[in-house]
Write an enzyme that holds these catalytic residues in place. Structure first.
Site, PDB file in Angstrom:
ATOM      1  N   GLY A   1      20.253 -42.502  -6.807  1.00  0.00           N
ATOM      2  CA  GLY A   1      20.035 -42.300  -8.246  1.00  0.00           C
ATOM      3  C   GLY A   1      20.939 -41.188  -8.757  1.00  0.00           C
TER       4      GLY A   1
ATOM      5  N   ARG B   1      23.108 -47.939  -4.563  1.00  0.00           N
ATOM      6  CA  ARG B   1      22.288 -47.891  -3.340  1.00  0.00           C
ATOM      7  C   ARG B   1      22.768 -49.088  -2.521  1.00  0.00           C
ATOM      8  NH1 ARG B   1      18.066 -44.370  -5.084  1.00  0.00           N
ATOM      9  NH2 ARG B   1      17.399 -44.719  -7.214  1.00  0.00           N
ATOM     10  N   SER B   2      23.636 -48.840  -1.540  1.00  0.00           N
ATOM     11  CA  SER B   2      24.293 -49.940  -0.819  1.00  0.00           C
ATOM     12  C   SER B   2      23.413 -50.526   0.290  1.00  0.00           C
ATOM     13  CB  SER B   2      25.607 -49.432  -0.211  1.00  0.00           C
ATOM     14  OG  SER B   2      26.132 -50.399   0.670  1.00  0.00           O
TER      15      SER B   2
ATOM     16  N   GLY C   1      20.686 -37.941  -2.509  1.00  0.00           N
ATOM     17  CA  GLY C   1      19.357 -37.545  -2.039  1.00  0.00           C
ATOM     18  C   GLY C   1      19.125 -37.928  -0.590  1.00  0.00           C
ATOM     19  N   ASP C   2      17.864 -38.075  -0.212  1.00  0.00           N
ATOM     20  CA  ASP C   2      17.562 -38.287   1.211  1.00  0.00           C
ATOM     21  C   ASP C   2      18.136 -39.596   1.757  1.00  0.00           C
ATOM     22  OD1 ASP C   2      15.750 -39.714  -0.295  1.00  0.00           O
ATOM     23  OD2 ASP C   2      13.989 -39.147   0.876  1.00  0.00           O
TER      24      ASP C   2
ATOM     25  N   THR D   1      19.668 -34.961  -6.910  1.00  0.00           N
ATOM     26  CA  THR D   1      18.625 -35.916  -7.318  1.00  0.00           C
ATOM     27  C   THR D   1      17.728 -35.199  -8.317  1.00  0.00           C
ATOM     28  OG1 THR D   1      16.552 -36.981  -6.649  1.00  0.00           O
ATOM     29  CG2 THR D   1      17.383 -35.322  -5.159  1.00  0.00           C
TER      30      THR D   1
ATOM     31  N   ASP E   1      14.686 -35.597  -8.502  1.00  0.00           N
ATOM     32  CA  ASP E   1      13.327 -35.493  -7.943  1.00  0.00           C
ATOM     33  C   ASP E   1      12.997 -34.143  -7.307  1.00  0.00           C
ATOM     34  OD1 ASP E   1      13.016 -38.076  -8.732  1.00  0.00           O
ATOM     35  OD2 ASP E   1      13.034 -38.950  -6.728  1.00  0.00           O
TER      36      ASP E   1
ATOM     37  N   ASP F   1      13.110 -33.335  -4.299  1.00  0.00           N
ATOM     38  CA  ASP F   1      12.254 -33.569  -3.121  1.00  0.00           C
ATOM     39  C   ASP F   1      13.019 -33.427  -1.811  1.00  0.00           C
ATOM     40  OD1 ASP F   1      13.866 -35.750  -3.553  1.00  0.00           O
ATOM     41  OD2 ASP F   1      12.344 -37.252  -3.096  1.00  0.00           O
TER      42      ASP F   1
ATOM     43  N   ARG G   1       9.760 -40.418  -7.456  1.00  0.00           N
ATOM     44  CA  ARG G   1       9.241 -41.524  -6.649  1.00  0.00           C
ATOM     45  C   ARG G   1       8.034 -41.139  -5.789  1.00  0.00           C
ATOM     46  NH1 ARG G   1      14.064 -44.571  -4.796  1.00  0.00           N
ATOM     47  NH2 ARG G   1      14.624 -42.435  -4.308  1.00  0.00           N
TER      48      ARG G   1
ATOM     49  N   GLU H   1      -2.608 -31.243 -20.730  1.00  0.00           N
ATOM     50  CA  GLU H   1      -4.021 -30.997 -20.402  1.00  0.00           C
ATOM     51  C   GLU H   1      -4.303 -31.344 -18.948  1.00  0.00           C
ATOM     52  OE1 GLU H   1      -3.085 -31.839 -23.496  1.00  0.00           O
ATOM     53  OE2 GLU H   1      -3.908 -29.928 -24.191  1.00  0.00           O
TER      54      GLU H   1
ATOM     55  N   THR I   1      -8.451 -32.102 -30.092  1.00  0.00           N
ATOM     56  CA  THR I   1      -8.440 -33.391 -30.795  1.00  0.00           C
ATOM     57  C   THR I   1      -7.358 -34.321 -30.258  1.00  0.00           C
ATOM     58  OG1 THR I   1      -7.078 -32.356 -32.450  1.00  0.00           O
ATOM     59  CG2 THR I   1      -9.442 -32.537 -32.934  1.00  0.00           C
TER      60      THR I   1
ATOM     61  N   HIS J   1      14.401 -43.922 -17.432  1.00  0.00           N
ATOM     62  CA  HIS J   1      15.731 -43.452 -17.043  1.00  0.00           C
ATOM     63  C   HIS J   1      16.374 -42.463 -18.004  1.00  0.00           C
ATOM     64  CE1 HIS J   1      15.198 -46.680 -14.176  1.00  0.00           C
ATOM     65  NE2 HIS J   1      16.181 -46.145 -13.468  1.00  0.00           N
ATOM     66  N   ILE J   2      15.769 -42.196 -19.158  1.00  0.00           N
ATOM     67  CA  ILE J   2      16.364 -41.121 -19.983  1.00  0.00           C
ATOM     68  C   ILE J   2      16.355 -39.810 -19.184  1.00  0.00           C
ATOM     69  CG2 ILE J   2      15.750 -42.104 -22.244  1.00  0.00           C
ATOM     70  CD1 ILE J   2      13.741 -39.705 -22.448  1.00  0.00           C
TER      71      ILE J   2
HETATM   72  O1  F6P Z   1      15.456 -40.836  -6.826  1.00  0.00           O
HETATM   73  C1  F6P Z   1      15.615 -40.616  -8.167  1.00  0.00           C
HETATM   74  C2  F6P Z   1      14.863 -41.630  -8.980  1.00  0.00           C
HETATM   75  O2  F6P Z   1      15.195 -41.360 -10.309  1.00  0.00           O
HETATM   76  C3  F6P Z   1      13.341 -41.659  -8.783  1.00  0.00           C
HETATM   77  O3  F6P Z   1      12.688 -40.644  -9.473  1.00  0.00           O
HETATM   78  C4  F6P Z   1      12.998 -43.030  -9.278  1.00  0.00           C
HETATM   79  O4  F6P Z   1      11.823 -43.507  -8.699  1.00  0.00           O
HETATM   80  C5  F6P Z   1      14.168 -43.846  -8.819  1.00  0.00           C
HETATM   81  O5  F6P Z   1      15.258 -42.960  -8.713  1.00  0.00           O
HETATM   82  C6  F6P Z   1      14.524 -44.991  -9.731  1.00  0.00           C
HETATM   83  O6  F6P Z   1      15.571 -45.688  -9.166  1.00  0.00           O
HETATM   84  P1  F6P Z   1      16.385 -46.875  -9.865  1.00  0.00           P
HETATM   85  O7  F6P Z   1      17.303 -46.264 -10.870  1.00  0.00           O
HETATM   86  O8  F6P Z   1      17.115 -47.512  -8.747  1.00  0.00           O
HETATM   87  O9  F6P Z   1      15.377 -47.749 -10.534  1.00  0.00           O
END
Ligand code: F6P
Length: 328
Positions: free
Chosen positions: A15, A76-77, A106-107, A130, A132, A134, A176, A192, A219, A258-259
């Site tokens: 991503g 993502r290949s 990322g990972d 990434t 995320d 993470d 994710r 909240e 409210t 995706h924004i």
């Molecule tokens: O890993 C980054 C990420 O944006 C995640 O937060 C999300 O779940 C995923 O990629 C979405 O991937 P794609 O763009 O392939 O739908």
């Protein structure tokens, strides 16, 4: 002694995240500074397999430090998951006389890079990019800060309409398997409730909390839900469940989607990307390999790809407590 590194490849994979361009720029300019060739591969591992590359010099990366996305594109290949795919990529790199690769992602990217390096003896260094956040071995990943700011800005707008109509909003954010975006944007936007995969608070507790909010005179309310949260099957079903049990709530759902991955990188992400990428090139020139660079306590550090993949970057659970106090 390891072979001298004269030609470095760079790619972005998985991503995309804001700041990847700042990272590419820093890799290219650091190579130029050290009189080392730099070659960009398009669409991550797929471009390595297809041999889609471009020679990059210091001027090739002008005016991209401020741009979102990635000029090298990303993918993502699936083919790279196969031995044959990786062998094709290795052949292309050898033909192009690439001595080492810098992998920004990322990972999933690091997992692919680790296997590739073991199989074909091509040194790699990972740069964590990434939204995320993470990844173990770094307190921040490239793009996370920008994504947080995007989310907070969006929730601020949702709050305007939520309070005009006395509504309850469920806002789904990315991440994710990790709640970093939800937790920190939730506190920043004054949510909240914050629902994250790392902490299953249960549906009953959510209902209690929303009832308490109403009794306390609120409210309108915002519940930030991480896409990986397991409390409901998905955010729409969660909202339906709450509507059924608390019918006085006029509930709506917004999925930010995706924004969160786009937009100009924040200054923090530009600086982070720059520092990590300079370090990555310097490590390769120093004969190091199979590491990931990271920022820990504002210092540039590195750990093995193995550690980065096996370790877990834990959320700070105290933030949940803080959120609970502040949503009184
Ligand atoms: O890993 C980054 C990420 O944006 C995640 O937060 C999300 O779940 C995923 O990629 C979405 O991937 P794609 O763009 O392939 O739908």
């Amino acid at each position: 002694m390891s072979k001298k590194v004269r030609r470095i490849g760079v790619m972005t994979s998985g991503g995309d995240s804001p700041g990847m361009n700042a990272a590419i720029r820093a890799v290219v300019r650091t190579c130029a500074y050290y009189h080392t060739d730099c070659v960009g591969f398009y669409r991550g591992f797929q471009g390595m397999i297809n041999g889609e590359s471009i020679n990059l010099n210091a001027r090739s990366v002008r005016n991209i430090v401020n741009q979102g996305g990635t000029i090298l594109q990303s993918a993502r290949s699936k083919e790279f998951l196969t031995e044959e795919g990786r062998a094709k990529a290795a052949k292309n790199l050898k033909d192009a006389e690439i001595d080492a690769m810098i992998l920004i992602g990322g990972d999933g990217t690091f997992r692919g890079g680790q296997v590739f390096s073991k199989e074909h003896g091509i040194p790699v260094i990972g740069v964590p990019g990434t939204i995320d956040n993470d990844i173990y071995g770094t307190h921040y990943t490239i793009g996370y800060d920008t994504a947080l700011n995007t989310v907070v800005e969006a929730i601020d707008k949702i709050r305007d309409t939520a309070s005009s109509h006395n509504r309850l909003f469920f806002v789904e954010v990315m991440g994710r398997d990790a709640g970093f975006i939800a937790l920190n944007s939730g506190i920043g936007a004054g949510a909240e409730e914050i629902l994250i995969p790392e902490e299953d608070l249960g549906l009953e507790r959510l209902l209690d909390s929303l009832e308490r909010s109403r009794r306390a005179g609120k409210t309108s309310s915002i519940v930030v839900v991480s896409e990986g949260d397991k409390i409901g099957k998905n955010v729409f079903e969660l909202a339906d469940y709450v509507k059924k049990h608390l019918p006085y709530y006029d509930a709506r759902v917004t999925v930010l989607g995706h924004i969160q991955r786009g937009g100009r990188p924040s200054c923090f992400d530009r600086v982070l990307a720059s520092r990590l990428s300079v370090k990555a090139v310097e490590l390769l020139l120093d004969g190091k390999k199979d590491l990931m660079v990271g920022m820990l306590n504002n210092e540039m550090e590195s750990c093995s790809l193995d550690q980065a993949l096996k370790g877990k970057h834990n959320i700070n659970k105290d933030l949940l407590r803080i959120s609970e106090i502040l949503s009184t």
